[in-house]
Design a protein around this motif. Sequence first.
Motif: not given
Length: 552
Positions: A41-44, A288-294, A297-300, A303-308
């Motif tokens: 979220l901080m990166g986002f 354009k900026k939102m595309g880069a952010t998404i 976020a998908e890669s991160e 990782i969160i999904g595995v932990a869940l």
Amino acid sequence: MISAIDKSRKHRISLNRIFSITSGGMLLLFLILTWLIYSSLMGFKTLLDDIADESLPNIVFSSKLYGESSRLLEATQQLSKSNSDASKRLAEEKVEQYLAQLKRISEQYFKNEFLDVQLNIISLEIAEFTALIKKNLLINQQISEKEKAIYRLFTLSLAFESNVNDFGQTKENSFWAMQLSKTIVNVSRSINMNRLQEVRDLFRQFNTDLELLRQYAQQETNSSQKLKLTNNLAQLIVQEEGLLPLKILQLRTAGRAIGRENFVHNLIQDFGRLLEYSAKETEEKITKKMGATINKAESETSIIGVALIVGVIFLIVLIIFIQKNIMARLDMLNTMVKGKIKGQVMSANLKGNDEITDIANSFVLFSETIEQQNVKLEQMSLSDGLTNIANRRALDIRLLHDIELSIRKKSYVAVLLMDVDFFKLYNDNYGHAAGDECLKVIAHTIKHALKRNSDFIARYGGEEFVCVLPDTDLQGAEDIAQQILQSVRDSKVQHKMSAISDVVTLSIGIAVSGPDKVLMPEQLLNQSDKALYLAKSKGRNQYCTYSALVNN
């Protein structure tokens, strides 16, 4: 049993320890997930801050400017339709308000010189447009005044042509009067004309009509007066600042106002289109900026999904453990408790060596203690704590019992409702502690004034007492009431604040239920209360019966 429990605690598995271990594991997993989510979220947030600090404000305030420009456009349209000073002022205030709002937003958030220049041009054009509207309204007012003056002159002119004799007969109109009427009709037509060429043609026609009026005036009676009226009419219609020159000026001013209005509208629409272009350009940057952010976020999120997933598996294991080792045993304990409530014998035969077993054993001891206390509480619940006589609850039970018994026996039941006279003054003068002692003495005195074991006394509430007298008719109730009054007076409890005696006295209300008319408890108490009120109204220190109240 308790000593056995204490001994077994040394070898048991504590639920507290189990919950501590599982809670610690859950907390650790929660912290890991929190850290992963927080870092993502901080990166986002960093990307969103860049967008929020630059792009979004531009879109928001561009939208605001666009909205204000639309309102300004509507306000200028209202201004162009103004037909009075009041409506013009209202429309002008709105125009100034929206224009000031546009300037404030532009200067505060955009700081764009081109936008400022555009707004200044719009402001100047609106000022010119407003001046034209004001001038047009002034001309309309002058035309209205001229019109009224012409009609007044017309009315005055007709007076010279009215020659009414004593019998009410009128001569036919002269040529001058008919030409005057025709001219006035043309005046009405000119006011409603909207074409400049038509007004000019009518201007020439008026000159011809006025010349004819002058000729007719010279040929008829009262020629000097008619010439004067004709000249005044000419001055009001065709001469400088007359009706027709003002009408021509009005049409010219209205035409200029329409042209200025269209120009102002085009300027405002150009300004709105410029804002739309700016907002669309900013929107593309955000996309354009939102595309880069998404993408990040998908890669991160992976990782969160595995932990869940790991956390969900842990929770499933924990739920199975709680269901098998805790909830099932708690359900068994609940069944045991419900059985005890229904009167069944309960024994703490739960398997295990933990806190649940301790609860079961403790509940057995607790239920045994409660049973002993319930017996004592049942006895206490039927007596008044201050006077040690029966309370209101015991009164309700006894009164219902005696009435039902009297119905079967076809006998009487009498109720005496008693109230200590001026007891509030007693409390105020002697104190509440002395008031409590006084109530104790009164209760003791009334109790000993009753001769039969079947007679019943209870504290009704506060300083009120009730006697229930089974197998007692009205005469017997009056005799007992008289005995109670005398016994209370003989107790000589000092009451210097009383208005009727130096000692404490009672007022008594009597009501009787008998074979001829059976009363329920509430009815009997209600009638005795009304009789008590009658005794108080008669001066207190006496008894009154409900039958006396009814007969009166």
